[in-house]
Design an enzyme around this catalytic site. Structure first.
Site, short mmCIF file in Angstrom:
data_model
loop_
_atom_site.label_atom_id
_atom_site.label_comp_id
_atom_site.label_asym_id
_atom_site.label_seq_id
_atom_site.Cartn_x
_atom_site.Cartn_y
_atom_site.Cartn_z
N HIS A 199 18.90 47.86 54.98
CA HIS A 199 17.69 47.71 55.79
C HIS A 199 17.37 46.24 56.07
O HIS A 199 16.53 45.96 56.92
CB HIS A 199 16.50 48.34 55.06
CG HIS A 199 16.68 49.78 54.76
ND1 HIS A 199 16.12 50.79 55.52
CD2 HIS A 199 17.37 50.42 53.77
CE1 HIS A 199 16.45 51.97 55.02
NE2 HIS A 199 17.20 51.77 53.96
N CYS A 200 18.00 45.32 55.36
CA CYS A 200 17.53 43.93 55.40
C CYS A 200 18.52 42.94 55.99
O CYS A 200 18.27 42.35 57.04
CB CYS A 200 17.16 43.49 53.98
SG CYS A 200 15.77 44.41 53.27
N ILE A 201 19.65 42.74 55.32
CA ILE A 201 20.50 41.60 55.65
C ILE A 201 21.11 41.67 57.05
O ILE A 201 21.22 40.64 57.72
CB ILE A 201 21.61 41.42 54.59
CG1 ILE A 201 20.97 41.32 53.20
CG2 ILE A 201 22.40 40.15 54.84
CD1 ILE A 201 21.95 41.19 52.08
N ILE A 232 19.70 42.71 59.61
CA ILE A 232 18.61 42.75 60.59
C ILE A 232 17.69 41.54 60.49
O ILE A 232 17.44 40.83 61.48
CB ILE A 232 17.79 44.04 60.39
CG1 ILE A 232 18.66 45.28 60.66
CG2 ILE A 232 16.56 44.05 61.29
CD1 ILE A 232 18.01 46.58 60.25
N ASP A 233 17.19 41.29 59.30
CA ASP A 233 16.10 40.33 59.12
C ASP A 233 16.37 38.92 59.63
O ASP A 233 15.47 38.30 60.22
CB ASP A 233 15.70 40.27 57.64
CG ASP A 233 15.22 41.61 57.12
OD1 ASP A 233 14.99 42.53 57.94
OD2 ASP A 233 15.09 41.76 55.90
#
Length: 444
Positions: free
Chosen positions: A274-276, A278-279
């Site tokens: 969910h993070c790397i 995208i963020d």
């Protein structure tokens, strides 16, 4: 007694109700953590199935187990609902909603905007609204607060409070759960910070106050940018060292013995979760407003995005050594989850590997003990309903090549070494396992 003092007293008395919007991998553990500390919790989600599962104690996130769900289902201080008119029952509203990228790799803030619109309809004086979703610096004050104020007629900092506290979940991590991970908190004003900090202090091991919301938003981006850039570095080293016939994992293990100045990251088939993936691009997008370029972020994204192509090239090479073409070969990919020992396939690089293998004419299948069937996703609808193969010698030996994309700990890799004549290992899962020679195990 002032409004703030009254609310702080409710927190101390543990009569302060915490509403959590979004009961996924962030919201559900957060609900559990507050509940474990005797705080009343009310969960909200648009997904009726999640709410029904919470009410019946049925697990829907496997790594969280059954005890948590059964306890929440029978608790007299926990409830879940799809009825958002009940938001006014909560003293604090914590928003844990997705912040994906759109097809142009730009922030998709639709979930935050829609949720904020909904919250604004039921906002009352004294409530605390906190965004936990990862986003670009300025979101809370530039996007959320105007919506809340316009639709409610109330004033942030006077009538209600707003803060930002980024989620730091690491699903499946046996050492760090929500309660044990320090909580960064930024408030819209000193009173909001004081209230949010007091609330999190009831359940979290440590709160880390920062000067404002945008600083807290920048903290989360910095954490994930750091990981993305360093993963890209070791991925690039893997490709270079492979050409030199050097085992990158042996290099990294040896380098990791240095007691200072080195932090070990491990390469893989690409980024997932969910993070790397995208963020970092949230900061890239926001930086354009200030006419600044994020070259490290963009280069890291390029390297990590290209890793599935490298994996498929190595698979083609492995098949060639067995005098087989990719076109028409049967390829089994092990692991659909984006990381080991979870059932979450968000942004999994395995999907990209599927696409590339199919484009070259391979027949694909997957094995994942955590994901028996691929459910519907926004990006990969063509794989909906695809089911895992069985784990046995007859099935596995029927494939021309096996690609290890996710190294689940429950898989017997020694069995795989016996059953398959051609294994492409992207995770170093076969390290130390006896095999049949140089044309058997291929690092990728």
């Amino acid at each position: 007694m002032s409004q703030l003092d009254t609310l702080l007293q409710k927190i101390e008395d543990k009569t302060y109700t915490i509403g959590i919007v979004g009961l996924g991998y962030v919201g559900l553990p957060l609900m559990w953590t507050f509940h474990q500390n005797d705080m009343p919790v009310l969960g909200f989600d648009i997904d009726e199935k999640k709410v029904d599962n919470l009410k019946t104690g049925t697990p829907y996130i496997k790594h969280l187990g059954t005890e948590m769900m059964q306890t929440l289902a029978t608790s007299d201080i926990a409830d879940a609902t799809t009825d958002f008119s009940r938001l006014d029952e909560a003293d604090a509203i914590l928003m844990c909603v997705p912040t994906p990228l759109d097809h142009h790799r730009e922030p998709d803030m639709s979930y935050v905007e829609k949720t904020t619109e909904t919250v604004s309809k039921y906002l009352r004086k004294g409530q605390l609204v906190i965004l936990e979703s990862t986003t670009w610096p300025g979101t809370t004050e530039e996007l959320m607060i105007p919506i809340l104020e316009k639709n409610s007629g109330l004033k942030a900092g006077t009538d209600f409070y707003v803060a930002y506290s980024p989620e730091r979940e690491d699903p499946g991590n046996p050492n760090f759960n929500t309660a044990k991970i320090p909580k960064v908190v930024g408030g819209h004003g000193e009173e909001a910070l004081k209230l949010a900090t007091a609330m999190y202090d009831t359940a979290i091991v440590q709160t880390v106050p920062v000067s404002d919301c945008k600083t807290a938003e920048a903290v989360k981006l910095t954490e994930n940018i750091f990981r993305s850039v360093n993963i890209a570095l070791v991925n690039e080293l893997k490709v270079v060292y492979e050409a030199m016939d050097i085992d990158v994992h042996e290099v990294l293990d040896a380098a990791d013995t240095k007691p200072f100045g080195f932090m070990k990251f491990t390469p893989g088939p690409g980024l997932g979760g969910h993070c790397i993936p995208i963020d970092p691009f949230y900061l890239t997008w926001k930086a354009r407003e200030f006419e600044r370029h994020t070259r490290f972020i963009e280069l890291a994204g390029e390297v990590n995005t290209n890793m599935p192509t490298y994996v498929v090239d190595r698979t083609m090479h492995a098949l060639n050594t067995h005098k087989k073409a990719m076109n028409g070969s049967k390829v089994l990919v092990i692991g659909l989850a984006y990381k080991p020992d979870v059932d979450d396939m968000c942004e999994s690089p395995t999907f990209k590997i599927f696409d590339l293998l199919k484009a070259k004419g391979a027949e694909i299948a997957y094995y994942d003990p955590y994901i028996p069937e691929i459910w519907e996703t926004r990006e990969h609808a063509e794989y909906t309903g695809m089911q895992t193969v069985d784990w046995n010698k007859e099935t596995v030996s029927g494939f021309d090549a096996v690609v290890i994309s996710t190294n689940h700990s429950s898989i017997d890799y020694a069995e795989l070494a016996v059953w398959s004549e051609c294994v492409v290992d992207t995770r170093n899962a076969m390290n130390g396992i006896e095999h049949k020679g140089k044309n058997h195990i291929f690092k990728a």
